[in-house]
Design an enzyme around this catalytic site. Structure first.
Site, PDB file in Angstrom:
ATOM      1  N   SER A   7       0.850  -1.178   0.000  1.00 63.12           N
ATOM      2  CA  SER A   7       0.000   0.000   0.000  1.00 63.12           C
ATOM      3  C   SER A   7       0.890   1.232   0.000  1.00 63.12           C
ATOM      4  O   SER A   7       2.098   1.136  -0.173  1.00 63.12           O
ATOM      5  CB  SER A   7      -0.915   0.017   1.230  1.00 63.12           C
ATOM      6  OG  SER A   7      -1.886   1.032   1.083  1.00 63.12           O
ATOM      7  N   ASN A  10       0.873   5.225   5.650  1.00 59.99           N
ATOM      8  CA  ASN A  10      -0.298   5.510   6.498  1.00 59.99           C
ATOM      9  C   ASN A  10      -1.547   4.710   6.145  1.00 59.99           C
ATOM     10  O   ASN A  10      -2.661   5.179   6.348  1.00 59.99           O
ATOM     11  CB  ASN A  10      -0.649   7.004   6.462  1.00 59.99           C
ATOM     12  CG  ASN A  10       0.476   7.885   6.956  1.00 59.99           C
ATOM     13  OD1 ASN A  10       1.295   7.467   7.759  1.00 59.99           O
ATOM     14  ND2 ASN A  10       0.531   9.104   6.452  1.00 59.99           N
ATOM     15  N   SER A  14       1.635  -2.022   8.864  1.00 61.30           N
ATOM     16  CA  SER A  14       2.290  -2.533  10.076  1.00 61.30           C
ATOM     17  C   SER A  14       1.255  -2.975  11.107  1.00 61.30           C
ATOM     18  O   SER A  14       1.443  -3.999  11.770  1.00 61.30           O
ATOM     19  CB  SER A  14       3.225  -1.480  10.680  1.00 61.30           C
ATOM     20  OG  SER A  14       4.279  -1.194   9.785  1.00 61.30           O
ATOM     21  N   GLU A  93       8.248  -3.572   6.114  1.00 58.23           N
ATOM     22  CA  GLU A  93       9.108  -2.708   5.287  1.00 58.23           C
ATOM     23  C   GLU A  93       9.901  -3.523   4.261  1.00 58.23           C
ATOM     24  O   GLU A  93      11.078  -3.270   3.994  1.00 58.23           O
ATOM     25  CB  GLU A  93      10.055  -1.877   6.163  1.00 58.23           C
ATOM     26  CG  GLU A  93       9.367  -1.026   7.215  1.00 58.23           C
ATOM     27  CD  GLU A  93       8.600   0.170   6.672  1.00 58.23           C
ATOM     28  OE1 GLU A  93       8.621   0.407   5.444  1.00 58.23           O
ATOM     29  OE2 GLU A  93       7.976   0.885   7.477  1.00 58.23           O
ATOM     30  N   ALA A  94       9.243  -4.513   3.651  1.00 51.33           N
ATOM     31  CA  ALA A  94       9.892  -5.427   2.709  1.00 51.33           C
ATOM     32  C   ALA A  94      10.421  -4.728   1.463  1.00 51.33           C
ATOM     33  O   ALA A  94      11.285  -5.268   0.772  1.00 51.33           O
ATOM     34  CB  ALA A  94       8.917  -6.538   2.309  1.00 51.33           C
TER      35      ALA A  94
END
Length: 193
Positions: A7, A10, A14, A93-94
């Site tokens: 995405s 925000n 996560s 955070e891939a």
């Protein structure tokens, strides 16, 4: 199965990861959360945190480390002590993973038969795909989008706009700059050139 959940900033990626990990914990499913070392500027060392305040312990993956080797070593250790072992791997955070590290995630799935849920951004603030995202989009078995809105509108946010302290768009600089100076915006608001 290698899953890529992407995405804009925000959007709750996560928080979604942490909720899935909590669900595993409630069902006594052993899991690990990996986070690239470069992303530690946002959350602090060895944890993943959402903007709504949820937090979960994580394993930091250095820029030259192979996630497959990290997970395989723990699988071997767990078998030695007679434990069930890791059943699910999450990655936050891939997008910051390299091609080789994404390849390592495919090996976790294919060789160790452990499902991986990798969360990240699709593109940087210049509208360019991150290296990790490019390979996750190419190699994932399942791709899922977490949709969100551009601020103040009902337009779907598909881009990450970097802004200065006055809210002006920044279009130059390093693509790897984790932090909170970003807005999720529509393609129209982003203004591709």
């Amino acid at each position: 199965m290698l899953n890529f959940i992407y995405s804009t900033v925000n959007a709750g990626k996560s928080a979604n990861l942490i909720m899935r990990a909590h669900s595993c914990k409630e069902r006594e499913i052993e899991f690990r959360i990996l986070v690239p070392e470069v992303a530690q500027g946002r959350d602090g060392k060895s944890k993943v945190a959402s903007r709504i305040g949820f937090e979960q312990k994580a394993t930091t993956v250095g820029t030259s480390e192979d996630p497959y080797n990290l997970i395989m070593q723990e699988v071997i250790f767990r078998k030695d002590v007679g434990s069930e072992g890791i059943q699910v791997v999450f990655v936050d955070e891939a997008q910051f993973f390299s091609r080789e590290q994404v390849l390592g995630l495919t090996k976790v799935v294919d060789l160790l038969e452990i499902p991986v849920f990798a969360y990240g951004l699709r593109t940087d603030f210049k509208g360019e795909p991150f290296e990790g995202s490019r390979y996750l989009l190419a190699w994932a078995d399942h791709i899922e989008e977490v949709a969100t809105f551009s601020p103040g509108t009902v337009e779907k946010a598909t881009f990450n706009m970097k802004v200065d302290d006055k809210g002006n768009q920044i279009s130059t600089g390093d693509s790897i700059s984790p932090g909170f100076g970003f807005l999720p915006v529509s393609r129209k608001k982003f203004g591709l050139e």
